[in-house]
Design a protein around this motif. Structure first.
Motif, PDB file in Angstrom:
ATOM      1  N   LEU A 183     -49.542  38.792   2.655  1.00  0.00           N
ATOM      2  CA  LEU A 183     -50.077  39.650   1.714  1.00  0.00           C
ATOM      3  C   LEU A 183     -49.499  41.029   1.634  1.00  0.00           C
ATOM      4  O   LEU A 183     -49.257  41.772   0.616  1.00  0.00           O
ATOM      5  N   ASN A 184     -49.077  41.495   2.879  1.00  0.00           N
ATOM      6  CA  ASN A 184     -48.803  43.038   3.320  1.00  0.00           C
ATOM      7  C   ASN A 184     -47.156  42.979   3.137  1.00  0.00           C
ATOM      8  O   ASN A 184     -46.532  43.935   3.049  1.00  0.00           O
ATOM      9  N   SER A 185     -46.477  41.830   2.921  1.00  0.00           N
ATOM     10  CA  SER A 185     -45.156  41.782   3.082  1.00  0.00           C
ATOM     11  C   SER A 185     -44.479  41.909   1.449  1.00  0.00           C
ATOM     12  O   SER A 185     -43.223  42.028   1.211  1.00  0.00           O
ATOM     13  N   TRP A 186     -45.314  41.903   0.354  1.00  0.00           N
ATOM     14  CA  TRP A 186     -44.811  42.132  -0.981  1.00  0.00           C
ATOM     15  C   TRP A 186     -45.855  43.078  -1.577  1.00  0.00           C
ATOM     16  O   TRP A 186     -47.082  43.205  -1.194  1.00  0.00           O
ATOM     17  N   TYR A 221     -52.872  38.255   6.067  1.00  0.00           N
ATOM     18  CA  TYR A 221     -52.771  39.661   6.063  1.00  0.00           C
ATOM     19  C   TYR A 221     -51.297  40.305   6.108  1.00  0.00           C
ATOM     20  O   TYR A 221     -50.773  40.887   5.185  1.00  0.00           O
ATOM     21  N   THR A 222     -50.726  39.510   7.079  1.00  0.00           N
ATOM     22  CA  THR A 222     -49.121  39.770   7.138  1.00  0.00           C
ATOM     23  C   THR A 222     -48.593  39.478   5.858  1.00  0.00           C
ATOM     24  O   THR A 222     -47.579  39.927   5.408  1.00  0.00           O
ATOM     25  N   ALA A 282     -61.176  40.558  11.360  1.00  0.00           N
ATOM     26  CA  ALA A 282     -60.785  39.134  11.437  1.00  0.00           C
ATOM     27  C   ALA A 282     -59.499  39.261  10.445  1.00  0.00           C
ATOM     28  O   ALA A 282     -58.581  38.505  10.756  1.00  0.00           O
ATOM     29  N   PHE A 283     -59.547  39.742   9.306  1.00  0.00           N
ATOM     30  CA  PHE A 283     -58.646  39.421   8.207  1.00  0.00           C
ATOM     31  C   PHE A 283     -57.475  40.332   8.559  1.00  0.00           C
ATOM     32  O   PHE A 283     -56.291  39.951   8.434  1.00  0.00           O
ATOM     33  N   LEU A 284     -57.820  41.487   9.106  1.00  0.00           N
ATOM     34  CA  LEU A 284     -56.543  42.466   9.548  1.00  0.00           C
ATOM     35  C   LEU A 284     -55.704  41.827  10.630  1.00  0.00           C
ATOM     36  O   LEU A 284     -54.243  42.155  10.688  1.00  0.00           O
TER      37      LEU A 284
END
Length: 465
Positions: free
Chosen positions: A119-122, A116-117, A109-111
């Motif tokens: 947090l994955n941007s930095w 998630y998007t 669910a988090f993925l």
């Protein structure tokens, strides 16, 4: 000193030991959660792309808020101001909240979420799953370290003048059993369901049960407070913030705190990397390495209560600290320099297994002697703050060492010659762990000499006849 004219619940053997069971089981669940991902390091790399450095940062995050936000110091103040009951329930709640966040961080669910998007941007080098899991581990770490302080204070409250060291030994033994259990349960559940999230969710459920146990403990604790309030003849002087100076201004406190940080930095961070270390040194499969290392806490679990009983009746606390440090040095040095690849498989396995068991015994000697000795060194009025301050100093090492070891491992692998044996990867990290033991031994010898000069009674039995 407060004197009690009538008997209270703490004088009832059955109730006293029931209380110990309740708080010990909660710590059992907490220790399971601390290491729930430790035997899954290889699977984490495969499923969520966590490198050794990422895993080290995640492992160290457990202590981030305790160290940099000084949460453990505030925890000690809360404990001394609000009491054991309130602090126990607060710590249990924080553990459950933090564990729940980590469960979500490893879920499908988090993925697929916008979080998630974002947090994955930095900080691309640190995966989003690791970022959120680390946040949950930080909150859980606040709860579990607060719980550790609170449990120690609760045992003093219920067992002082009685079987205090035995009680602390049993609590520590039960908690260590959690490490044994999770090194079997975690790989089994992860492989059975092909997911690293499954064992995390399972232990999260156990933590919810542990919070319920703390609530039940609160009922007994409230009754004891009422009895003591009615039976008090002479009131103790209340806690004041200025009393913290008695803790931080005490030289003996700093000796104990530094001993803690050195000793525990050679144990708990090692647990996080032990499964992979055994794979590297002996060529074992992850599941088998995890199961073999699970016997590490068995030595601690089996012998700690007996050491506690010995300390209650015979003493020799400072001597136990010295013996524990020596065993730790020997075990880590064996893993660092023993030529596992040049001896037969059976010989290598026996040497590794014996070293693991001896390390577990070392893990018994130091905590069994150290924590029951604190009331001999620190004023009871600020004992909660003293335990918290000691845990805070300890957390500095527990946060830093996994990051250091993870960074060292990535550096070694990056620069390792193609023809270098795999077992050489962990030589330097194990020597680092052994060096902590050497420093702890020096401090243990110094502490024993101070005790001899000043008469703190560390070598004397806890039970007064």
């Amino acid at each position: 000193m407060t004197q009690v004219a009538t008997k209270t619940l703490r004088d009832n053997v059955g109730v006293r030991w029931l209380v110990l069971i309740l708080i010990s089981l909660t710590m059992f669940f907490a220790y399971m959660f601390v290491d729930v991902l430790s035997p899954l390091k290889t699977m984490l790399d495969e499923q969520v792309q966590w490198s050794s450095k990422t895993f080290g940062l995640y492992a160290g995050s457990e202590f981030f808020l305790n160290v940099f936000v000084f949460f453990l110091i505030f925890a000690g103040i809360i404990l001394d101001k609000m009491g054991v009951r309130f602090t126990a329930i607060l710590s249990g709640s924080l553990m459950v909240i933090g564990a729940g966040i980590k469960v979500y961080a490893l879920s499908n669910a988090f993925l697929g979420s916008s979080l998630y998007t974002w947090l994955n941007s930095w900080w691309i080098a640190f995966p989003a799953t690791a970022k959120l899991a680390s946040l949950g581990f930080m909150i859980f770490g606040c709860g579990t370290e607060m719980a550790g302080v609170t449990v120690s204070r609760a045992i003093v409250k219920w067992f002082q003048g009685k079987e205090m060291a035995l009680a602390m030994g049993i609590e520590m033994g039960v908690a260590r059993l959690g490490v044994f259990a999770v090194f079997w349960v975690s790989p089994f559940l992860a492989n059975r369901f092909s997911s690293v999230q499954t064992p995390v969710f399972f232990v999260f459920f156990l933590l919810c049960v542990g919070l319920l146990f703390y609530l039940i403990y609160g009922i007994f604790d409230k009754k004891l407070d009422q009895q003591q309030k009615n039976a008090v003849v002479e009131e103790e002087e209340p806690f004041h913030f200025k009393d913290l100076g008695k803790v931080f201004g005490s030289g003996i406190f700093w000796v104990v705190a530094l001993l803690c940080v050195l000793y525990y930095s050679a144990i708990f961070p090692f647990q996080r990397f032990a499964t992979e270390m055994l794979q590297s040194k002996l060529g074992w499969e992850p599941d088998f390495a995890s199961k073999i290392f699970s016997f590490f806490p068995i030595g601690a679990m089996a012998i700690t209560p007996f050491l506690g009983a010995f300390l209650d009746h015979k003493g020799k606390g400072a001597t136990m600290l010295i013996m524990g440090s020596i065993l730790m040095i020997v075990c880590h040095t064996v893993f660092a320099i023993f030529p596992f690849g040049l001896v037969g498989h059976n010989v290598a396995a026996v040497v590794a297994f014996v070293a693991i068991i001896l390390l577990g015994i070392s893990f018994s000697l130091v905590p069994a002697a150290l924590w029951p000795s604190m009331p001999k060194l620190i004023d009871n009025k600020v004992l909660g703050s003293a335990y918290s301050a000691t845990f805070w100093v300890q957390n500095v090492g527990l946060m830093s060492v996994p990051i250091i070891i993870g960074t060292v491992l990535d550096g070694i692998r990056k620069n390792l010659p193609a023809d270098a044996p795999e077992e050489s990867v962990y030589t330097l990290p194990m020597l680092i762990f052994a060096s902590f033991g050497v420093a702890a031994l020096i401090l243990s010898l110094y502490l024993k000499s101070i005790d001899k000069k000043r008469g703190y009674g560390l070598e004397l039995p806890n039970i007064k006849k």
